[in-house]
Write a protein that holds these residues in place. Structure first.
Motif, mmCIF file in Angstrom:
data_model
loop_
_atom_site.group_PDB
_atom_site.id
_atom_site.type_symbol
_atom_site.label_atom_id
_atom_site.label_comp_id
_atom_site.label_asym_id
_atom_site.label_seq_id
_atom_site.Cartn_x
_atom_site.Cartn_y
_atom_site.Cartn_z
ATOM 1 N N ASP A 122 0.836 -1.203 0.000
ATOM 2 C CA ASP A 122 0.000 0.000 0.000
ATOM 3 C C ASP A 122 0.872 1.256 0.000
ATOM 4 O OD1 ASP A 122 -1.913 1.904 0.248
ATOM 5 O OD2 ASP A 122 -2.436 1.433 2.326
ATOM 6 N N TYR A 123 0.825 2.004 -1.122
ATOM 7 C CA TYR A 123 1.523 3.279 -1.205
ATOM 8 C C TYR A 123 0.537 4.416 -1.468
ATOM 9 C CZ TYR A 123 6.078 0.993 -1.285
ATOM 10 O OH TYR A 123 7.193 0.267 -0.948
ATOM 11 N N LEU A 124 -0.716 4.198 -1.115
ATOM 12 C CA LEU A 124 -1.747 5.179 -1.440
ATOM 13 C C LEU A 124 -1.544 6.503 -0.719
ATOM 14 C CD1 LEU A 124 -4.916 2.903 -1.602
ATOM 15 C CD2 LEU A 124 -3.613 3.876 -3.500
ATOM 16 N N ARG A 125 -0.813 6.489 0.389
ATOM 17 C CA ARG A 125 -0.562 7.751 1.106
ATOM 18 C C ARG A 125 0.480 8.607 0.400
ATOM 19 N NH1 ARG A 125 0.503 5.289 6.961
ATOM 20 N NH2 ARG A 125 1.391 3.692 5.602
ATOM 21 N N LEU A 126 1.140 8.016 -0.584
ATOM 22 C CA LEU A 126 2.119 8.765 -1.371
ATOM 23 C C LEU A 126 1.365 9.603 -2.398
ATOM 24 C CD1 LEU A 126 5.179 9.112 -1.888
ATOM 25 C CD2 LEU A 126 4.999 7.259 -3.549
ATOM 26 N N SER A 127 1.524 10.919 -2.334
ATOM 27 C CA SER A 127 0.782 11.813 -3.220
ATOM 28 C C SER A 127 1.668 12.972 -3.639
ATOM 29 C CB SER A 127 -0.456 12.360 -2.504
ATOM 30 O OG SER A 127 -0.067 13.175 -1.405
ATOM 31 N N ARG A 128 1.192 13.723 -4.645
ATOM 32 C CA ARG A 128 1.929 14.915 -5.063
ATOM 33 C C ARG A 128 2.052 15.904 -3.913
ATOM 34 N NH1 ARG A 128 -1.389 13.520 -9.289
ATOM 35 N NH2 ARG A 128 -0.384 13.115 -11.308
ATOM 36 N N GLU A 129 0.987 16.032 -3.133
ATOM 37 C CA GLU A 129 0.995 16.988 -2.014
ATOM 38 C C GLU A 129 2.048 16.602 -0.977
ATOM 39 O OE1 GLU A 129 -2.526 17.301 -4.332
ATOM 40 O OE2 GLU A 129 -1.735 15.534 -3.252
ATOM 41 N N SER A 130 2.114 15.308 -0.641
ATOM 42 C CA SER A 130 3.105 14.880 0.348
ATOM 43 C C SER A 130 4.518 15.018 -0.210
ATOM 44 C CB SER A 130 2.844 13.432 0.773
ATOM 45 O OG SER A 130 3.000 12.540 -0.315
ATOM 46 N N PHE A 131 4.688 14.713 -1.514
ATOM 47 C CA PHE A 131 6.004 14.870 -2.133
ATOM 48 C C PHE A 131 6.456 16.324 -2.078
ATOM 49 C CE2 PHE A 131 8.339 16.174 -5.935
ATOM 50 C CZ PHE A 131 9.504 15.459 -5.743
ATOM 51 N N GLU A 132 5.573 17.253 -2.445
ATOM 52 C CA GLU A 132 5.942 18.670 -2.444
ATOM 53 C C GLU A 132 6.263 19.161 -1.034
ATOM 54 O OE1 GLU A 132 3.056 21.004 -4.507
ATOM 55 O OE2 GLU A 132 3.224 19.841 -6.373
ATOM 56 N N ALA A 133 5.558 18.635 -0.050
ATOM 57 C CA ALA A 133 5.853 19.011 1.338
ATOM 58 C C ALA A 133 7.251 18.543 1.733
ATOM 59 C CB ALA A 133 4.804 18.410 2.271
ATOM 60 N N PHE A 134 7.620 17.330 1.342
ATOM 61 C CA PHE A 134 8.971 16.835 1.629
ATOM 62 C C PHE A 134 10.013 17.634 0.859
ATOM 63 C CE2 PHE A 134 6.792 12.530 2.304
ATOM 64 C CZ PHE A 134 6.759 12.681 3.673
ATOM 65 N N ALA A 135 9.719 17.946 -0.396
ATOM 66 C CA ALA A 135 10.682 18.654 -1.245
ATOM 67 C C ALA A 135 11.019 20.026 -0.700
ATOM 68 C CB ALA A 135 10.140 18.764 -2.668
ATOM 69 N N LYS A 136 10.043 20.688 -0.072
ATOM 70 C CA LYS A 136 10.237 22.059 0.397
ATOM 71 C C LYS A 136 11.244 22.166 1.541
ATOM 72 C CE LYS A 136 5.816 23.847 -1.223
ATOM 73 N NZ LYS A 136 4.453 24.328 -0.888
ATOM 74 N N GLU A 137 11.641 21.033 2.098
ATOM 75 C CA GLU A 137 12.675 21.074 3.135
ATOM 76 C C GLU A 137 14.025 21.483 2.555
ATOM 77 O OE1 GLU A 137 12.836 17.442 5.311
ATOM 78 O OE2 GLU A 137 10.673 17.396 5.706
#
Length: 314
Positions: free
Chosen positions: A273-288
């Motif tokens: 299950d990788y359904l929690r992986l989303s563009r929104e979560s990726f962008e939040a991680f990237a902004k670090e």
């Protein structure tokens, strides 16, 4: 030394399917003939290709010091040049004889395969990369998971010096041939970014690790169609992936986000299950570590292309 680092690994690859990159992960000294000799049966030890390169040096290894006593110096410069030319001709003939046949793997046709993009999707991706290269003027590019090097070739054609990584030897071999024919400045390396070459040798300083050599060396890093391999096959979290690429690049990261609904991602995850992986979560991680300069969705897919710029380089 030439035999240990070039000829012997090629022999081991040809007759025992030993990957050449694995040889140098074991030792910086290459592969000695005795190691290969132990792997071979008697019929192979006496074959014309094995006898001079592997068997005779193994048999003679204990006798060399006892019988080689003459002064090795050559009388004249002319004689020395003649000996060197003869030696180089012999080595060249041996290398040609051991040249691996053009190989194929499940990944060499990935760019054209059904599991990859359709034509309009590939066009979107290529246009995104070209537009970045036109704007960025990147002198040094690292292409992670380059496959057969389509985007490495684009970067090199634009004038960049490119280091291209892939864990598949057949892909790297194909890119190496294409770069040579096109006379482009590309260094193809057979390397798994999730298990890169470590520091080796005397006090771990004779050969430094790939990560140490790559850190802060590139104006741009390409991570195209590689995220799902790192996440699903090697269980590397997205923040760690982004942190590593932030270490490599001085400025830009071209990243392909691949969502959990992507057909190939689904195929690789085997029901996890990788359904929690989303563009929104990726962008939040990237902004670090990065700022989002641009993002483009790939038509009819769960993929998004990102141009990320390292913070402090706006």
């Amino acid at each position: 030394q030439f035999a240990r680092h070039f000829l012997n690994p090629l022999i081991a690859a040809k007759y025992f399917s030993l990957r050449t990159d694995s040889v140098f992960l074991r030792s910086v000294d290459g592969l000695c003939p005795e190691e290969i000799y132990r792997m071979a049966g008697w019929w192979l030890r006496l074959s014309p290709s094995f006898l001079p390169l592997i068997s005779v040096p193994t048999w003679a290894s204990g006798l060399t010091k006892r019988f080689v006593t003459r002064d090795p110096r050559v009388g004249t410069e002319k004689e020395a040049k003649f000996i060197l030319r003869t030696l180089f001709k012999q080595l060249r003939r041996t290398l040609v004889a051991l040249k691996p046949k053009s190989s194929r793997s499940r990944w060499t046709g990935y760019q054209q395969s059904e599991i990859s993009y359709g034509d309009h999707q590939k066009a979107t991706k290529a246009r995104f990369v070209r537009q970045f290269l036109e704007r960025a003027n990147a002198a040094h590019v690292l292409d992670v998971g380059c496959n057969s090097g389509h985007y490495s070739l684009l970067a090199a054609t634009s004038g960049a010096k490119v280091v291209a990584l892939d864990s598949d030897p057949a892909c790297i071999d194909e890119l190496s041939r294409r770069a040579k024919v096109m006379k482009l400045d590309i260094l193809p390396l057979c390397l798994n970014i999730c298990s890169p070459s470590p520091a080796m040798g005397w006090r771990y300083g004779q050969a430094t690790s790939f990560i140490d050599r790559a850190s802060g060396r590139f104006d741009a890093v390409f991570a195209l169609a590689v995220m799902h391999h790192m996440v699903s096959q090697h269980q590397v979290p997205i923040p760690q992936i982004l942190s590593l690429f932030a270490e490599f690049t001085k400025r830009d990261l071209i990243f392909e986000f691949i969502g959990p609904e992507d057909p190939l991602f689904k195929q690789m995850t085997w029901g996890r299950d990788y359904l929690r992986l989303s563009r929104e979560s990726f962008e939040a991680f990237a902004k670090e570590s990065f700022e989002v300069v641009e993002s483009v969705g790939v038509p009819e897919s769960d993929r998004t292309l990102y141009h990320l710029r390292k913070r402090g380089n706006s």
